[in-house]
Write an enzyme that holds these catalytic residues in place. Structure first.
Site, PDB file in Angstrom:
ATOM      1  N   GLU A  50      38.342  46.833  31.637  1.00 19.39           N
ATOM      2  CA  GLU A  50      38.273  46.861  30.172  1.00 19.39           C
ATOM      3  C   GLU A  50      36.845  46.987  29.652  1.00 19.39           C
ATOM      4  O   GLU A  50      36.622  47.511  28.562  1.00 19.39           O
ATOM      5  CB  GLU A  50      38.932  45.621  29.561  1.00 19.39           C
ATOM      6  CG  GLU A  50      40.446  45.559  29.721  1.00 19.39           C
ATOM      7  CD  GLU A  50      40.875  44.898  31.008  1.00 19.39           C
ATOM      8  OE1 GLU A  50      40.021  44.629  31.883  1.00 19.39           O
ATOM      9  OE2 GLU A  50      42.091  44.633  31.153  1.00 19.39           O
ATOM     10  N   PHE A 112      49.704  31.022  29.070  1.00 18.20           N
ATOM     11  CA  PHE A 112      49.253  31.973  30.083  1.00 18.20           C
ATOM     12  C   PHE A 112      48.484  33.115  29.413  1.00 18.20           C
ATOM     13  O   PHE A 112      48.950  33.703  28.446  1.00 18.20           O
ATOM     14  CB  PHE A 112      50.452  32.521  30.860  1.00 18.20           C
ATOM     15  CG  PHE A 112      50.050  33.554  31.875  1.00 18.20           C
ATOM     16  CD1 PHE A 112      49.221  33.219  32.941  1.00 18.20           C
ATOM     17  CD2 PHE A 112      50.481  34.865  31.753  1.00 18.20           C
ATOM     18  CE1 PHE A 112      48.836  34.167  33.864  1.00 18.20           C
ATOM     19  CE2 PHE A 112      50.098  35.825  32.687  1.00 18.20           C
ATOM     20  CZ  PHE A 112      49.278  35.475  33.742  1.00 18.20           C
ATOM     21  N   GLN A 113      47.313  33.391  29.909  1.00 16.04           N
ATOM     22  CA  GLN A 113      46.434  34.450  29.408  1.00 16.04           C
ATOM     23  C   GLN A 113      46.059  34.269  27.945  1.00 16.04           C
ATOM     24  O   GLN A 113      45.930  35.231  27.202  1.00 16.04           O
ATOM     25  CB  GLN A 113      47.048  35.834  29.652  1.00 16.04           C
ATOM     26  CG  GLN A 113      47.105  36.149  31.145  1.00 16.04           C
ATOM     27  CD  GLN A 113      47.374  37.607  31.453  1.00 16.04           C
ATOM     28  OE1 GLN A 113      48.059  38.281  30.704  1.00 16.04           O
ATOM     29  NE2 GLN A 113      46.852  38.065  32.576  1.00 16.04           N
ATOM     30  N   LYS A 162      51.698  38.692  20.202  1.00 13.73           N
ATOM     31  CA  LYS A 162      52.775  39.514  20.772  1.00 13.73           C
ATOM     32  C   LYS A 162      53.995  39.559  19.857  1.00 13.73           C
ATOM     33  O   LYS A 162      54.613  40.615  19.680  1.00 13.73           O
ATOM     34  CB  LYS A 162      53.150  38.948  22.149  1.00 13.73           C
ATOM     35  CG  LYS A 162      54.143  39.806  22.893  1.00 13.73           C
ATOM     36  CD  LYS A 162      54.321  39.344  24.327  1.00 13.73           C
ATOM     37  CE  LYS A 162      55.237  40.287  25.087  1.00 13.73           C
ATOM     38  NZ  LYS A 162      55.390  39.907  26.493  1.00 13.73           N
ATOM     39  N   MET A 474      13.856  48.230  37.992  1.00 12.56           N
ATOM     40  CA  MET A 474      13.075  47.679  36.889  1.00 12.56           C
ATOM     41  C   MET A 474      12.736  46.205  37.133  1.00 12.56           C
ATOM     42  O   MET A 474      11.643  45.744  36.795  1.00 12.56           O
ATOM     43  CB  MET A 474      13.855  47.840  35.575  1.00 12.56           C
ATOM     44  CG  MET A 474      13.083  47.415  34.358  1.00 12.56           C
ATOM     45  SD  MET A 474      11.549  48.349  34.201  1.00 12.56           S
ATOM     46  CE  MET A 474      12.020  49.592  33.022  1.00 12.56           C
TER      47      MET A 474
HETATM   48  C1  LIG Z   1      24.499  43.836  33.111  1.00 12.37           C
HETATM   49  C2  LIG Z   1      23.048  43.665  33.383  1.00 12.37           C
HETATM   50  N1  LIG Z   1      22.643  42.799  34.329  1.00 12.37           N
HETATM   51  C3  LIG Z   1      21.316  42.652  34.592  1.00 12.37           C
HETATM   52  C4  LIG Z   1      20.396  43.372  33.887  1.00 12.37           C
HETATM   53  C5  LIG Z   1      18.903  43.184  34.170  1.00 12.37           C
HETATM   54  N2  LIG Z   1      18.332  44.457  34.632  1.00 12.37           N
HETATM   55  C6  LIG Z   1      17.647  45.293  33.840  1.00 12.37           C
HETATM   56  S1  LIG Z   1      17.128  46.667  34.603  1.00 12.37           S
HETATM   57  C7  LIG Z   1      17.776  46.139  36.063  1.00 12.37           C
HETATM   58  C8  LIG Z   1      17.640  46.942  37.319  1.00 12.37           C
HETATM   59  C9  LIG Z   1      18.359  48.235  37.261  1.00 12.37           C
HETATM   60  O1  LIG Z   1      18.390  48.766  38.557  1.00 12.37           O
HETATM   61  P1  LIG Z   1      19.001  50.175  38.835  1.00 12.37           P
HETATM   62  O2  LIG Z   1      20.308  50.305  38.147  1.00 12.37           O
HETATM   63  O3  LIG Z   1      19.001  50.426  40.275  1.00 12.37           O
HETATM   64  O4  LIG Z   1      18.006  51.150  38.060  1.00 12.37           O
HETATM   65  P2  LIG Z   1      16.428  51.379  38.284  1.00 12.37           P
HETATM   66  O5  LIG Z   1      15.701  50.357  37.468  1.00 12.37           O
HETATM   67  O6  LIG Z   1      16.159  51.251  39.748  1.00 12.37           O
HETATM   68  O7  LIG Z   1      16.188  52.757  37.758  1.00 12.37           O
HETATM   69  C10 LIG Z   1      18.395  44.891  35.921  1.00 12.37           C
HETATM   70  C11 LIG Z   1      19.041  44.145  37.008  1.00 12.37           C
HETATM   71  C12 LIG Z   1      20.876  44.232  32.889  1.00 12.37           C
HETATM   72  N3  LIG Z   1      20.063  44.955  32.119  1.00 12.37           N
HETATM   73  N4  LIG Z   1      22.205  44.387  32.674  1.00 12.37           N
END
Ligand SMILES: Cc1ncc(C[n+]2csc(CCOP(=O)(O)OP(=O)(O)O)c2C)c(N)n1
Length: 569
Positions: A50, A112-113, A162, A474
């Site tokens: 979802e 439930f749910q 529902k 990042m």
């Molecule tokens: C749902 C979520 N969890 C954690 C983060 C923290 N976060 C920001 S950038 C990043 C790394 C992203 O890694 P990747 O998808 O491999 O892309 P890259 O930076 O290597 O291009 C994380 C974990 C986030 N933005 N969103």
């Protein structure tokens, strides 16, 4: 007489909805059954999770400007939507979420749910409803669309018990809404504020425009360009404002902030009048609030009065729609030149270009190079790119020049990893003839790659570029800079993405060498359906410039000049 389920579909039809993204369950089942039973001409896209349904509705909305619709069942189905709703809320994207709820007799009894979806979604929706009586349903749906799509757009949720879906009532779709207190059409700015803005801009020696997504929501790109050209004012954007002003235009000065261009940040820090329009001036753009644009009188144009002075002290607040404001402002603007100011910015830009990573002679495969090749291969930007979140997102925004409105779809406010693929599915459903690329990191891609099944189920020709660096890049970059290179929790275990695509029946290719990038992109474009490219890039490249959180934009960490690069002779 119509059942609640029928009212849902007939109301959606009245709103012009032709596609919805969802996944059924017990509480919403009466509505699903009515969809099949009465063969409403609404296409239901079955999603795998979802969260993706909400991102798809969001991607559809961002790409088309129309309201996107997602559907989920009660409890876990509805709570799975929340990240997608929060993403849309932060980026002012109009979606309507329809969720099933337990029967009224079970409300508050931990049935439930059961989950208090109204309560849980309250802070991340523009408005929401709990429908316990079928007689309220049509009005609620009418209002939901009206609220989502007008004023500052945003997500609205309608949670329906529902028994209300099963009950029947005389149905008539309301012609209009009655919502005292919600006046999204009173959006003409006050004349005195616009006159003051014109005076400030006319007298400015170093004016600068910061354009945000509000310009695109108001469809004011043309007027923005007229303003810039009439008075020769350089235009920068926020991340979400990319595409509101062609980045190949001589007055374009790219985008600013934490990973924006250095020359843009210098210009923002030095300008004497800043005209910020439809941008909410968040901390990623401004750096430390009290150090942002210290020499500037700031004019802030925004539809939402709550944005005025929220982060930054504003000299001239203009509460109004971007288009109406620009139309009022333009005749009051005097032609102007600003040669010294533009020359200074051009100098900063030259120096930035000298530091450019892709100007350097290296055989390493790096994401900026791929982004630039993608730009060339798409006929210099004639495509919509949906980026995920991370380093690749920043590089896409730096190296793919966007010249068309709504051609970059990205999660700017919430920064939601996993947004890319599902949002691209929504965008492609809305724009079937558009070339759509997903640019995702290996980490974010894995969060929603299960939607490859939706890509195939709907036979969508989406092209996917994974920037595979083996890290949560990042975050790894932050660890390098702030945590003494301790890589806790950031090296990734990746599947073989080519084999994974194959499992879904999607052609794919791994690319490891610079010289193969362009031809691989061309091959993906030539494929008649979807195509996945797994770009295996250098692991430790960092995004520059970088403003440390809480620091001033004046204190950017910049890429060393080529002759100062590590290892240079
Ligand atoms: C749902 C979520 N969890 C954690 C983060 C923290 N976060 C920001 S950038 C990043 C790394 C992203 O890694 P990747 O998808 O491999 O892309 P890259 O930076 O290597 O291009 C994380 C974990 C986030 N933005 N969103």
């Amino acid at each position: 007489m119509k059942t609640g389920g029928q009212i849902v579909w007939e109301s959606l039809l009245k709103e012009g909805v032709d596609v919805v993204f969802g996944l059924p369950g017990g509480a919403i089942l009466p509505a699903y059954d009515d969809l099949m039973k009465y063969e409403y001409p609404i296409h239901h896209v079955l999603v795998t999770h979802e969260q993706s349904a909400a991102h798809m509705a969001d991607g559809y909305a961002r790409a088309t400007g129309r309201v996107g619709v997602c559907i989920a069942t009660s409890g876990p189905g509805a709570t799975n939507l929340i990240t997608g709703l929060a993403t849309a809320y932060m980026d002012s994207s109009p979606i309507v979420a329809i969720t099933g709820q337990v029967p009224t007799s079970l409300l508050g009894r931990d049935g439930f749910q059961e989950a208090d979806v109204q309560g849980v979604s309250l802070p991340v929706t523009k408005h929401n409803y709990l429908i316990t009586d079928v007689r309220d349903l049509a009005d609620a749906i009418k209002e939901a669309f009206y609220i989502a799509g007008t004023g500052r757009p945003g997500p609205v949720l309608v949670d329906i018990c529902k028994d209300a879906l099963q009950a029947s009532v005389e149905y008539e779709y309301p012609e209009s809404v009655y919502l005292p207190g919600y006046k999204p059409n009173l959006n003409a700015p006050d004349e005195a504020s616009v006159a003051r803005a014109a005076r400030l801009l006319n007298e400015a020696k170093k004016p600068l425009i910061v354009a945000g997504q509000g310009v695109s929501i108001a469809r004011a790109e043309k007027e923005l360009r007229q303003l810039a050209e009439k008075a020769n004012i350089p235009v920068s954007t926020s991340l979400l404002g990319i595409g509101t002003f062609p980045s190949t235009h001589p007055l374009s000065i790219s985008w600013g902030g934490m990973h924006g261009e250095a020359y843009t940040n210098y210009a923002m820090q030095e300008c004497d009048v800043m005209f910020a329009i439809g941008a909410r001036l968040d901390d990623r753009l401004t750096g430390a609030f009290d150090t942002f644009a210290p020499n500037a009188k700031i004019i802030h144009v925004d539809l939402d009065p709550a944005e005025m002075g929220k982060n930054i002290t504003i000299d001239t607040p203009v509460v109004g729609d971007a288009l109406l404001t620009l139309k009022m402002l333009l005749p009051q603007m005097q032609p102007n030149e600003h040669p010294a100011w533009l020359a200074k910015i051009a100098d900063w830009k030259t120096e930035s270009t000298e530091r450019d990573i892709i100007a350097q002679e290296t055989d390493e495969l790096v994401a900026p190079y791929i982004m630039r090749q993608l730009w060339h291969a798409t006929n210099e930007g004639d495509a919509t790119v949906v980026s995920d979140v991370g380093q690749h997102q920043m590089w896409e925004a730096q190296y793919f020049h966007h010249t068309k409105r709504r051609s970059l779809l990205t999660s700017g406010g919430l920064g939601t990893m996993g947004f890319g693929l599902p949002a691209a599915i929504g965008a492609q459903m809305g724009l079937p003839d558009e070339e759509i690329w997903v640019v995702a990191g290996d980490g974010g891609f894995q969060m929603t790659m299960i939607e490859l099944s939706t890509v195939m189920q709907e036979r969508l020709p989406i092209k996917i570029a994974i920037i595979n660096n083996g890290y949560l890049g990042m975050v790894r970059q932050w660890q390098d800079v702030f945590y003494n290179k301790r890589h806790a929790g950031t090296p990734l275990f990746n599947p073989d993405f080519v084999k994974l695509a194959d499992a879904y029946g999607i052609p794919a290719k791994s690319v490891t060498r610079k010289e193969d990038v362009y031809s691989a992109i061309k091959e993906a474009q030539a494929a008649d359906g979807p195509y996945l490219l797994d770009f295996q890039v250098e692991e430790f490249t960092n995004v520059y410039p970088m403003v440390a959180p809480g620091k001033s934009n004046a204190d950017m960490i910049r890429r060393p000049m080529p002759n100062l690069m590590e290892g240079a002779e």
